[in-house]
Design a protein around this motif. Structure first.
Motif: not given
Length: 357
Positions: A183-205, A175-181
């Motif tokens: 108000v916090r605005e969320q930025t777009v990122i690549l999911v591939d850049d998320l840092r996680t070592d969590a294993a996916a569950p065997a059955d996601p559903l 989240v970044q703060q807009r310079p004019s006021r």
């Protein structure tokens, strides 16, 4: 699956605990992990939903620090609707819901002239722009797409972004703060850049439906199907496959289920809770009459335009609505004497303090 639970108490008393509203989590991250996903097309409201489920008085900046640190993200995780989720859980949640969401979005994408080739082009352009861990505002991303010959006029940019989010390519992160006021605005990122070592569950559903029951039970299969946007038959199958992880809390035509683990212990009681628009406590059930008297449902929503009002809760029941932008001036209590104006004002004041931080 375990058979009927021997516990006592009303549906709403148990739900308040499951939602961490009477049993707040020790940390914001713990609240997010417990809930798995909180609806958040209203971004301030989604962040308040987590703070309202956490001990102490965390601020808006405290929640934003979890986005900035890569612990939380926001994405179109189910029903084509934005939710806040732990970053580690985003890939497998989308694995469970992607096919259904893509089918639902297909007519809109066709109307916008977005086919597979356009999405491939948009993904490549986004990956170039966001390479090496970069982040962009929506406006900057849309400008990059326009420059690459991918028009974003009207709602086309939004639908490109949401389609690539459902595909697991993009999400909303720091989240970044807009310079004019302020108000916090969320930025777009690549999911591939998320840092996680969590294993996916065997059955996601199964994991998705168990996660729903953990944070929302007692709830029925129909409730879980509404929340997840998945077919009722698939949800019933997932409940059966969950085995001893869930318990039948109450038998009936539509049994109610809870997590088999011990419920969070109730440690907090407030005369009123001010919950945000689209809050999980009210919205995430097929049948909302347990928490809101039928004659008041239309006053809360969803309305014809899909909006759901912020609600005031007393003893687990919706006692009125409020408008976050107006603070105490936006309180509208139902005429049933279940909540005093003073207690409603105190509840709204807690939100105001959160937002100021």
């Amino acid at each position: 699956m375990r058979r009927p639970h021997a516990g006592s108490g009303s549906v709403l008393t148990r739900r308040l605990r499951s939602h961490r509203l009477s049993a707040p989590a020790p940390t914001l991250e713990g609240a997010a992990d417990h809930m798995l996903a909180v609806q958040a097309q209203d971004f301030v409201g989604g962040r308040w939903a987590l703070a309202a489920r956490t001990r102490g008085a965390p601020s808006l900046s405290d929640v934003d620090a979890l986005f900035d640190g890569g612990r939380l993200v926001r994405s179109w995780t189910m029903r084509g609707t934005l939710h806040i989720v732990p970053a580690a859980d985003l890939p497998w949640i989308l694995e469970a819901t992607r096919a259904r969401q893509e089918r639902r979005a297909a007519p809109v994408l066709r109307r916008e002239g977005v086919d597979g080739a356009v999405l491939v082009h948009a993904e490549r352009a986004a990956r170039r722009s966001l390479a090496a861990g970069e982040r962009m505002t929506r406006a900057d991303l849309f400008a990059a797409w326009d420059a690459a010959g991918i028009p974003t006029t009207g709602q086309r940019g939004y639908h490109l972004l949401s389609a690539l989010a459902v595909a697991g390519v993009l999400c909303l992160g720091p989240v970044q703060q807009r310079p004019s006021r302020a108000v916090r605005e969320q930025t777009v990122i690549l999911v591939d850049d998320l840092r996680t070592d969590a294993a996916a569950p065997a059955d996601p559903l199964v994991e998705l439906i168990v996660g729903y029951i953990r944070g929302h039970g007692p709830a029925s299969a129909r409730d879980a199907a509404w929340w997840s946007g998945l077919p009722l038959t698939a949800v019933r199958s997932a409940l059966a496959d969950a085995g001893d992880r869930i318990t039948v809390w109450r038998e009936g035509v539509e049994p109610l289920y809870i997590d088999s683990a011990a419920a969070p212990r109730a440690t907090a009681h407030r005369d009123a809770l001010a919950l945000p628009p689209f809050d999980e406590y009210y919205l995430s059930y097929d049948d909302r009459s347990a928490a809101c008297a039928p004659e008041h449902l239309d006053r809360v929503g969803p309305s014809k335009n899909g909006m759901v009002r912020a609600v005031l809760i007393a003893d687990g029941r919706v006692a009125g609505t409020w408008t976050p932008a107006r603070g105490a001036a936006g309180i509208d209590l139902f005429d049933d004497d279940s909540l005093s104006v003073a207690d409603a004002r105190a509840a709204v004041a807690r939100f105001s303090a959160f937002r100021a931080g």
